[in-house]
Design a protein around this motif. Sequence first.
Motif, PDB file in Angstrom:
ATOM      1  N   THR A  22      47.129 -22.952 -48.417  1.00  0.00           N
ATOM      2  CA  THR A  22      45.723 -22.481 -48.803  1.00  0.00           C
ATOM      3  C   THR A  22      44.893 -23.843 -48.874  1.00  0.00           C
ATOM      4  O   THR A  22      43.728 -23.669 -48.869  1.00  0.00           O
ATOM      5  CB  THR A  22      45.829 -21.523 -50.163  1.00  0.00           C
ATOM      6  OG1 THR A  22      45.987 -22.536 -51.114  1.00  0.00           O
ATOM      7  CG2 THR A  22      46.593 -20.470 -49.691  1.00  0.00           C
ATOM      8  N   GLU A  88      54.475  -3.622 -31.091  1.00  0.00           N
ATOM      9  CA  GLU A  88      54.142  -4.146 -32.626  1.00  0.00           C
ATOM     10  C   GLU A  88      55.344  -3.886 -33.418  1.00  0.00           C
ATOM     11  O   GLU A  88      55.815  -4.483 -34.378  1.00  0.00           O
ATOM     12  CB  GLU A  88      52.960  -3.448 -33.105  1.00  0.00           C
ATOM     13  CG  GLU A  88      52.573  -3.621 -34.592  1.00  0.00           C
ATOM     14  CD  GLU A  88      51.419  -2.747 -34.962  1.00  0.00           C
ATOM     15  OE1 GLU A  88      51.085  -3.142 -36.149  1.00  0.00           O
ATOM     16  OE2 GLU A  88      50.995  -1.961 -34.243  1.00  0.00           O
ATOM     17  N   GLY A 104      50.445 -21.514 -35.103  1.00  0.00           N
ATOM     18  CA  GLY A 104      48.983 -21.663 -34.976  1.00  0.00           C
ATOM     19  C   GLY A 104      48.871 -23.084 -34.530  1.00  0.00           C
ATOM     20  O   GLY A 104      49.489 -24.108 -34.717  1.00  0.00           O
ATOM     21  N   ASP A 149      43.872 -24.748 -40.649  1.00  0.00           N
ATOM     22  CA  ASP A 149      43.538 -23.809 -39.712  1.00  0.00           C
ATOM     23  C   ASP A 149      44.980 -23.031 -38.940  1.00  0.00           C
ATOM     24  O   ASP A 149      44.690 -21.766 -38.860  1.00  0.00           O
ATOM     25  CB  ASP A 149      42.665 -24.203 -38.601  1.00  0.00           C
ATOM     26  CG  ASP A 149      42.044 -23.232 -37.640  1.00  0.00           C
ATOM     27  OD1 ASP A 149      41.387 -22.068 -38.088  1.00  0.00           O
ATOM     28  OD2 ASP A 149      41.883 -23.490 -36.635  1.00  0.00           O
ATOM     29  N   ASN A 152      46.228 -20.429 -41.239  1.00  0.00           N
ATOM     30  CA  ASN A 152      45.402 -19.471 -41.458  1.00  0.00           C
ATOM     31  C   ASN A 152      45.689 -18.418 -40.037  1.00  0.00           C
ATOM     32  O   ASN A 152      45.627 -17.205 -40.258  1.00  0.00           O
ATOM     33  CB  ASN A 152      43.948 -19.581 -41.453  1.00  0.00           C
ATOM     34  CG  ASN A 152      43.624 -20.077 -42.800  1.00  0.00           C
ATOM     35  OD1 ASN A 152      44.267 -19.916 -43.812  1.00  0.00           O
ATOM     36  ND2 ASN A 152      42.462 -20.871 -42.929  1.00  0.00           N
ATOM     37  N   GLN A 153      46.140 -19.090 -38.896  1.00  0.00           N
ATOM     38  CA  GLN A 153      46.307 -18.283 -37.732  1.00  0.00           C
ATOM     39  C   GLN A 153      47.525 -17.553 -37.942  1.00  0.00           C
ATOM     40  O   GLN A 153      47.766 -16.402 -37.431  1.00  0.00           O
ATOM     41  CB  GLN A 153      46.443 -19.329 -36.465  1.00  0.00           C
ATOM     42  CG  GLN A 153      44.999 -19.938 -35.915  1.00  0.00           C
ATOM     43  CD  GLN A 153      45.255 -20.934 -35.048  1.00  0.00           C
ATOM     44  OE1 GLN A 153      46.184 -20.746 -34.096  1.00  0.00           O
ATOM     45  NE2 GLN A 153      44.126 -21.924 -35.189  1.00  0.00           N
ATOM     46  N   ARG A 155      48.915 -16.596 -40.845  1.00  0.00           N
ATOM     47  CA  ARG A 155      48.772 -15.804 -41.685  1.00  0.00           C
ATOM     48  C   ARG A 155      48.268 -14.450 -40.861  1.00  0.00           C
ATOM     49  O   ARG A 155      48.551 -13.218 -41.625  1.00  0.00           O
ATOM     50  CB  ARG A 155      47.695 -16.075 -42.918  1.00  0.00           C
ATOM     51  CG  ARG A 155      47.755 -15.345 -44.150  1.00  0.00           C
ATOM     52  CD  ARG A 155      46.717 -16.182 -45.138  1.00  0.00           C
ATOM     53  NE  ARG A 155      47.474 -17.269 -45.660  1.00  0.00           N
ATOM     54  CZ  ARG A 155      47.091 -18.489 -45.548  1.00  0.00           C
ATOM     55  NH1 ARG A 155      46.187 -18.927 -44.828  1.00  0.00           N
ATOM     56  NH2 ARG A 155      47.880 -19.468 -46.226  1.00  0.00           N
ATOM     57  N   LYS A 156      47.282 -14.593 -40.119  1.00  0.00           N
ATOM     58  CA  LYS A 156      46.767 -13.126 -39.343  1.00  0.00           C
ATOM     59  C   LYS A 156      47.908 -12.675 -38.554  1.00  0.00           C
ATOM     60  O   LYS A 156      47.886 -11.470 -38.106  1.00  0.00           O
ATOM     61  CB  LYS A 156      45.761 -13.773 -38.704  1.00  0.00           C
ATOM     62  CG  LYS A 156      44.128 -14.228 -39.383  1.00  0.00           C
ATOM     63  CD  LYS A 156      43.321 -14.470 -38.279  1.00  0.00           C
ATOM     64  CE  LYS A 156      41.885 -15.006 -39.581  1.00  0.00           C
ATOM     65  NZ  LYS A 156      41.013 -15.395 -38.490  1.00  0.00           N
ATOM     66  N   GLN A 157      48.884 -13.386 -38.057  1.00  0.00           N
ATOM     67  CA  GLN A 157      49.795 -13.085 -37.050  1.00  0.00           C
ATOM     68  C   GLN A 157      50.937 -12.227 -37.877  1.00  0.00           C
ATOM     69  O   GLN A 157      51.622 -11.469 -37.204  1.00  0.00           O
ATOM     70  CB  GLN A 157      50.537 -14.047 -36.388  1.00  0.00           C
ATOM     71  CG  GLN A 157      49.476 -14.974 -35.292  1.00  0.00           C
ATOM     72  CD  GLN A 157      50.136 -16.180 -34.715  1.00  0.00           C
ATOM     73  OE1 GLN A 157      51.258 -16.368 -34.506  1.00  0.00           O
ATOM     74  NE2 GLN A 157      49.255 -17.048 -34.648  1.00  0.00           N
ATOM     75  N   ARG A 158      51.243 -12.763 -38.896  1.00  0.00           N
ATOM     76  CA  ARG A 158      52.438 -12.118 -39.542  1.00  0.00           C
ATOM     77  C   ARG A 158      52.228 -10.502 -39.877  1.00  0.00           C
ATOM     78  O   ARG A 158      51.197 -10.309 -40.271  1.00  0.00           O
ATOM     79  CB  ARG A 158      52.682 -13.003 -40.889  1.00  0.00           C
ATOM     80  CG  ARG A 158      53.457 -13.977 -40.976  1.00  0.00           C
ATOM     81  CD  ARG A 158      53.522 -14.780 -42.359  1.00  0.00           C
ATOM     82  NE  ARG A 158      54.495 -15.852 -42.297  1.00  0.00           N
ATOM     83  CZ  ARG A 158      54.503 -16.722 -43.194  1.00  0.00           C
ATOM     84  NH1 ARG A 158      53.771 -16.308 -44.427  1.00  0.00           N
ATOM     85  NH2 ARG A 158      55.120 -17.746 -43.342  1.00  0.00           N
ATOM     86  N   ARG A 160      51.743  -7.254 -41.858  1.00  0.00           N
ATOM     87  CA  ARG A 160      51.473  -7.017 -43.329  1.00  0.00           C
ATOM     88  C   ARG A 160      52.270  -5.898 -44.151  1.00  0.00           C
ATOM     89  O   ARG A 160      52.139  -4.668 -43.642  1.00  0.00           O
ATOM     90  CB  ARG A 160      49.940  -6.708 -43.374  1.00  0.00           C
ATOM     91  CG  ARG A 160      48.957  -7.855 -42.876  1.00  0.00           C
ATOM     92  CD  ARG A 160      47.715  -7.528 -43.035  1.00  0.00           C
ATOM     93  NE  ARG A 160      46.687  -8.521 -42.539  1.00  0.00           N
ATOM     94  CZ  ARG A 160      46.915  -9.561 -41.834  1.00  0.00           C
ATOM     95  NH1 ARG A 160      47.874  -9.873 -41.312  1.00  0.00           N
ATOM     96  NH2 ARG A 160      45.679 -10.240 -41.327  1.00  0.00           N
TER      97      ARG A 160
END
Length: 190
Positions: A22, A88, A104, A149, A152-153, A155-158, A160
Amino acid sequence: MTTGLIGVGLFTMTLDEGRLPTHVEVSRNIHDRLNPSDLSAAAMTGYYVTLWRHDAQAIASGRWTELTVSPSRRTELITLLDTGSLAEFESVERSLRQSDEFVGRGPMTDFGTSSIMVAASISRIGSIEIDPRWAATANPSDIAHDILDGANQIRKQRPRFHEDGSWADRTDDELEHELSEYKRYLTRNS
């Protein structure tokens, strides 16, 4: 023969609960201390040191289950049932087996490659690759920014993982049955 860790202290990070950075700092004098070809190894050294500190209390007390990012079976079931497609669904399954890698990338450089590439599973980062040609003249803060960065990419792909929503009131047995039916539904036309 063993080799030491390269560049201890030149990369410092703060991690979240998913073991992704982070905050990243790169030493301002990194170019005086390392060859550009060693920056990737130094970034991973910084990550390993941070990971060790992040998990130190659990390791010291023998709470090994806290070191796994794998969710409970109930969480797995609800997350899988909330997927919207076979692709998915299969992606979530692969990530649960730790066989899916999330990547990322930094911006393209003048050399036709990404400045950095960060690869991770759902548990932790597996590699940080920094293009040495770009890194030779890059500002240390730009290196840090591109690593962050990339994280962060990822984090968005994993996936939830969650236990709430419309499936939350079902029993585990009901969820197992629903998952079996849902998987059959998704794969019937493939």
